[in-house]
Design a protein around this motif. Structure first.
Motif, PDB file in Angstrom:
ATOM      1  N   ILE A  91       0.839  -1.206   0.000  1.00  0.00           N
ATOM      2  CA  ILE A  91       0.000   0.000   0.000  1.00  0.00           C
ATOM      3  C   ILE A  91       0.872   1.254   0.000  1.00  0.00           C
ATOM      4  CG2 ILE A  91      -1.631   1.354   1.382  1.00  0.00           C
ATOM      5  CD1 ILE A  91      -2.862  -1.310   2.301  1.00  0.00           C
ATOM      6  N   ALA A  92       1.853   1.297   0.922  1.00  0.00           N
ATOM      7  CA  ALA A  92       2.692   2.496   1.033  1.00  0.00           C
ATOM      8  C   ALA A  92       3.588   2.662  -0.184  1.00  0.00           C
ATOM      9  CB  ALA A  92       3.536   2.421   2.301  1.00  0.00           C
ATOM     10  N   GLY A  93       4.207   1.554  -0.648  1.00  0.00           N
ATOM     11  CA  GLY A  93       5.187   1.657  -1.714  1.00  0.00           C
ATOM     12  C   GLY A  93       4.598   1.705  -3.102  1.00  0.00           C
ATOM     13  N   ALA A  94       3.649   0.813  -3.391  1.00  0.00           N
ATOM     14  CA  ALA A  94       3.104   0.717  -4.747  1.00  0.00           C
ATOM     15  C   ALA A  94       1.992   1.725  -4.997  1.00  0.00           C
ATOM     16  CB  ALA A  94       2.596  -0.702  -5.001  1.00  0.00           C
ATOM     17  N   VAL A  95       1.155   1.972  -3.989  1.00  0.00           N
ATOM     18  CA  VAL A  95       0.027   2.882  -4.177  1.00  0.00           C
ATOM     19  C   VAL A  95       0.454   4.337  -3.983  1.00  0.00           C
ATOM     20  CG1 VAL A  95      -2.273   3.529  -3.376  1.00  0.00           C
ATOM     21  CG2 VAL A  95      -1.631   1.100  -3.489  1.00  0.00           C
ATOM     22  N   PHE A  96       1.172   4.605  -2.876  1.00  0.00           N
ATOM     23  CA  PHE A  96       1.506   5.997  -2.548  1.00  0.00           C
ATOM     24  C   PHE A  96       2.940   6.392  -2.908  1.00  0.00           C
ATOM     25  CE2 PHE A  96      -2.053   5.006   0.291  1.00  0.00           C
ATOM     26  CZ  PHE A  96      -2.896   6.060  -0.019  1.00  0.00           C
ATOM     27  N   ARG A  97       3.720   5.432  -3.390  1.00  0.00           N
ATOM     28  CA  ARG A  97       5.091   5.702  -3.839  1.00  0.00           C
ATOM     29  C   ARG A  97       5.962   6.290  -2.731  1.00  0.00           C
ATOM     30  NH1 ARG A  97       5.421   2.496  -8.199  1.00  0.00           N
ATOM     31  NH2 ARG A  97       3.612   2.792  -9.538  1.00  0.00           N
ATOM     32  N   VAL A  98       5.745   5.837  -1.511  1.00  0.00           N
ATOM     33  CA  VAL A  98       6.579   6.260  -0.385  1.00  0.00           C
ATOM     34  C   VAL A  98       7.691   5.225  -0.216  1.00  0.00           C
ATOM     35  CG1 VAL A  98       6.654   6.689   2.093  1.00  0.00           C
ATOM     36  CG2 VAL A  98       4.643   7.390   0.761  1.00  0.00           C
ATOM     37  N   PRO A  99       8.943   5.630  -0.072  1.00  0.00           N
ATOM     38  CA  PRO A  99      10.027   4.666   0.173  1.00  0.00           C
ATOM     39  C   PRO A  99       9.739   3.828   1.416  1.00  0.00           C
ATOM     40  CG  PRO A  99      10.935   6.817  -0.348  1.00  0.00           C
ATOM     41  CD  PRO A  99       9.448   7.016  -0.179  1.00  0.00           C
ATOM     42  N   THR A 100      10.009   2.537   1.325  1.00  0.00           N
ATOM     43  CA  THR A 100       9.677   1.625   2.418  1.00  0.00           C
ATOM     44  C   THR A 100      10.914   0.859   2.890  1.00  0.00           C
ATOM     45  OG1 THR A 100       9.069  -0.099   0.828  1.00  0.00           O
ATOM     46  CG2 THR A 100       7.291   1.282   1.698  1.00  0.00           C
ATOM     47  N   ILE A 101      10.926   0.588   4.193  1.00  0.00           N
ATOM     48  CA  ILE A 101      11.924  -0.284   4.810  1.00  0.00           C
ATOM     49  C   ILE A 101      11.168  -1.422   5.471  1.00  0.00           C
ATOM     50  CG2 ILE A 101      13.678  -0.500   6.608  1.00  0.00           C
ATOM     51  CD1 ILE A 101      14.286   2.490   6.194  1.00  0.00           C
ATOM     52  N   LEU A 102      11.539  -2.646   5.142  1.00  0.00           N
ATOM     53  CA  LEU A 102      10.968  -3.821   5.791  1.00  0.00           C
ATOM     54  C   LEU A 102      12.019  -4.370   6.749  1.00  0.00           C
ATOM     55  CD1 LEU A 102       8.622  -5.827   6.043  1.00  0.00           C
ATOM     56  CD2 LEU A 102       9.669  -7.165   4.197  1.00  0.00           C
ATOM     57  N   HIS A 103      11.766  -4.228   8.035  1.00  0.00           N
ATOM     58  CA  HIS A 103      12.728  -4.570   9.085  1.00  0.00           C
ATOM     59  C   HIS A 103      12.338  -5.927   9.652  1.00  0.00           C
ATOM     60  CE1 HIS A 103      15.531  -2.426  12.114  1.00  0.00           C
ATOM     61  NE2 HIS A 103      15.675  -3.725  12.267  1.00  0.00           N
ATOM     62  N   LEU A 104      13.124  -6.963   9.347  1.00  0.00           N
ATOM     63  CA  LEU A 104      12.786  -8.332   9.734  1.00  0.00           C
ATOM     64  C   LEU A 104      13.424  -8.674  11.072  1.00  0.00           C
ATOM     65  CD1 LEU A 104      13.156 -10.175   6.316  1.00  0.00           C
ATOM     66  CD2 LEU A 104      11.049  -9.404   7.420  1.00  0.00           C
ATOM     67  N   HIS A 105      12.596  -8.962  12.062  1.00  0.00           N
ATOM     68  CA  HIS A 105      13.068  -9.334  13.386  1.00  0.00           C
ATOM     69  C   HIS A 105      12.975 -10.842  13.612  1.00  0.00           C
ATOM     70  CE1 HIS A 105      13.051  -5.126  15.089  1.00  0.00           C
ATOM     71  NE2 HIS A 105      12.270  -4.958  14.031  1.00  0.00           N
ATOM     72  N   ALA A 106      12.641 -11.602  12.584  1.00  0.00           N
ATOM     73  CA  ALA A 106      12.358 -13.033  12.730  1.00  0.00           C
ATOM     74  C   ALA A 106      13.615 -13.862  12.485  1.00  0.00           C
ATOM     75  CB  ALA A 106      11.267 -13.454  11.751  1.00  0.00           C
ATOM     76  N   GLY A 107      14.040 -14.616  13.505  1.00  0.00           N
ATOM     77  CA  GLY A 107      15.165 -15.513  13.306  1.00  0.00           C
ATOM     78  C   GLY A 107      14.800 -16.721  12.471  1.00  0.00           C
ATOM     79  N   GLU A 108      13.500 -17.064  12.420  1.00  0.00           N
ATOM     80  CA  GLU A 108      13.063 -18.258  11.711  1.00  0.00           C
ATOM     81  C   GLU A 108      12.542 -17.939  10.313  1.00  0.00           C
ATOM     82  OE1 GLU A 108       9.297 -17.080  14.064  1.00  0.00           O
ATOM     83  OE2 GLU A 108      11.445 -16.643  13.990  1.00  0.00           O
ATOM     84  N   PHE A 109      13.003 -16.844   9.697  1.00  0.00           N
ATOM     85  CA  PHE A 109      12.414 -16.427   8.431  1.00  0.00           C
ATOM     86  C   PHE A 109      12.616 -17.478   7.339  1.00  0.00           C
ATOM     87  CE2 PHE A 109      11.743 -14.035   4.552  1.00  0.00           C
ATOM     88  CZ  PHE A 109      10.599 -13.326   4.866  1.00  0.00           C
ATOM     89  N   ALA A 110      13.799 -18.093   7.286  1.00  0.00           N
ATOM     90  CA  ALA A 110      14.033 -19.119   6.267  1.00  0.00           C
ATOM     91  C   ALA A 110      13.100 -20.309   6.478  1.00  0.00           C
ATOM     92  CB  ALA A 110      15.491 -19.567   6.296  1.00  0.00           C
ATOM     93  N   ASP A 111      12.854 -20.665   7.741  1.00  0.00           N
ATOM     94  CA  ASP A 111      11.932 -21.763   8.046  1.00  0.00           C
ATOM     95  C   ASP A 111      10.514 -21.384   7.648  1.00  0.00           C
ATOM     96  OD1 ASP A 111      11.493 -24.397   9.591  1.00  0.00           O
ATOM     97  OD2 ASP A 111      10.069 -23.025  10.551  1.00  0.00           O
ATOM     98  N   PHE A 112      10.136 -20.145   7.937  1.00  0.00           N
ATOM     99  CA  PHE A 112       8.818 -19.644   7.519  1.00  0.00           C
ATOM    100  C   PHE A 112       8.660 -19.749   6.005  1.00  0.00           C
ATOM    101  CE2 PHE A 112       7.400 -15.547   5.580  1.00  0.00           C
ATOM    102  CZ  PHE A 112       6.033 -15.815   5.554  1.00  0.00           C
ATOM    103  N   TYR A 113       9.680 -19.329   5.261  1.00  0.00           N
ATOM    104  CA  TYR A 113       9.590 -19.368   3.805  1.00  0.00           C
ATOM    105  C   TYR A 113       9.455 -20.804   3.306  1.00  0.00           C
ATOM    106  CZ  TYR A 113      10.831 -18.803  -1.103  1.00  0.00           C
ATOM    107  OH  TYR A 113      10.830 -18.832  -2.472  1.00  0.00           O
TER     108      TYR A 113
END
Length: 362
Positions: A91-113
């Motif tokens: 919504i922020a990046g594609a619709v409103f063209r506001v620069p976005t930062i996605l800050h990942l705090h998840a140690g299990e991100f690879a497992d999630f994927y």
């Protein structure tokens, strides 16, 4: 000229992300960039966090329309948290063209994927690539994200904590602290079983500071294993109590199956407490095994018992590791480093704010 403004989107639930937000709120970053926080999740029944997500989404859209933040900084874990923050990122990046930062705090991100259904994985990769920058807590996690989405622009910014005074040592029976939610991922029941295996010094105590769905099981296990004289369940401690507890213990133990870069470990190191933890997520980037703490494989209760038993049986070793942990935290994980690195990242993504006085990245 419109003052700099960054919109932070995060959870209000107790845990690492809320602690991270609270730690940085006290730094110059929040005032320099007029950071405004938007909560889109909290504890409680589904209807509560669904309502909060709806109101938070509406507030983000309203701010993008009326004030247009220069950056939207979204703090995400995995699973449902990633789905919610991912939607808001689009919504922020594609619709409103506001620069976005996605800050990942998840140690299990690879497992999630790896657990995502195959049709969903391209959307995960596209979301990572859509962000103007993906921030991870450690180089280890940065490599995992890059392997998933080679097109993502990934930066590692370690967590930071306020550094306490040089540790004071007192002569008393050793105290070991577990500080966190009593949930499966943190493995408090495995810790209790490991504690039962240790030949402990007289008067040694294990303190469990936290609450959660496993509390009844933990209480029952303490009784079943005959640990009532050496284990105390303190319940949840507020942010003011946590630092005081850390100043009164010798060892901080975290036997988790998954972690990002836990603030509790860093806060303990910043007070000279010896960490004993599992080698998961970003933890090996914090602790040098045998020098500034001990690392054991996740789920290995015998190894955990051996590591805890070794530091409890040798007070001089425990002190040396605590001193090394303190020095590592002072040099590498000072909150000063964290906010300055984020400030530099904001300048990169919003160069029109060059009128701000430059800040040295240390």
């Amino acid at each position: 000229m419109t003052p700099p403004r960054v919109l932070w989107v995060a959870t209000a639930a107790r845990g690492g992300i809320a602690g991270y937000v609270a730690a940085l709120r006290s730094t110059p970053l929040f005032t320099r960039w007029q950071v405004e926080t938007v909560a889109t999740h909290d504890e409680g029944p589904a209807r509560r966090w669904l309502a909060l997500f709806a109101s938070g989404t509406a507030r983000l859209v309203w701010r993008c329309v009326t004030a247009r933040p220069q950056i939207v900084h979204l703090h995400s874990a995995a699973y449902g948290s990633f789905a919610r923050k991912g939607l808001l990122l689009w919504i922020a990046g594609a619709v409103f063209r506001v620069p976005t930062i996605l800050h990942l705090h998840a140690g299990e991100f690879a497992d999630f994927y790896s657990r995502c259904p195959r049709p969903v994985r391209p959307l995960v990769r596209a979301t990572l690539a859509r962000a103007n920058r993906v921030v991870t807590l450690s180089p280890h996690l940065a490599r995992a994200v890059t392997a998933i989405a080679p097109g993502a622009r990934v930066t590692s910014v370690p967590n930071g904590v306020a550094i306490g005074a040089a540790p004071r040592r007192t002569e008393r029976p050793p105290r070991v602290l577990f500080l966190g939610l009593l949930i499966e991922r943190k493995n408090p029941l495995g810790l209790l079983r490991a504690w039962a295996q240790i030949e402990r010094p007289p008067g040694a105590r294990l303190l469990l500071a936290g609450d959660g769905p496993l509390r009844p099981a933990a209480e029952a296990l303490v009784t079943e294993l005959g640990l009532t004289d050496s284990v105390e369940l303190l319940g949840w401690v507020d942010p003011e109590q946590g630092p005081r507890l850390l100043e009164e213990v010798d060892v901080l133990v975290l036997p988790s199956f998954f972690e990002g870069q836990p603030l509790a470990l860093m806060e303990g190191m910043a007070r000279g407490v010896t960490p004993v933890s599992t080698s998961v997520g970003g933890i090996p980037d914090l602790i040098e095994d045998g020098v500034s703490g001990r690392l054991v494989p996740p789920g290995d209760e015998a190894a955990l018992a051996g590591a805890l038993g070794a530091v409890l049986a040798d007070p001089a070793l425990c002190r040396r590791m605590g001193d090394a942990a303190y020095e590592r935290a002072r040099q590498e994980f000072n909150i000063e480093h964290t906010w300055r690195r984020l400030d530099a990242l904001y300048r990169e993504l919003a160069p029109q704010t060059g009128r701000l006085d430059p800040v040295e990245v240390i």
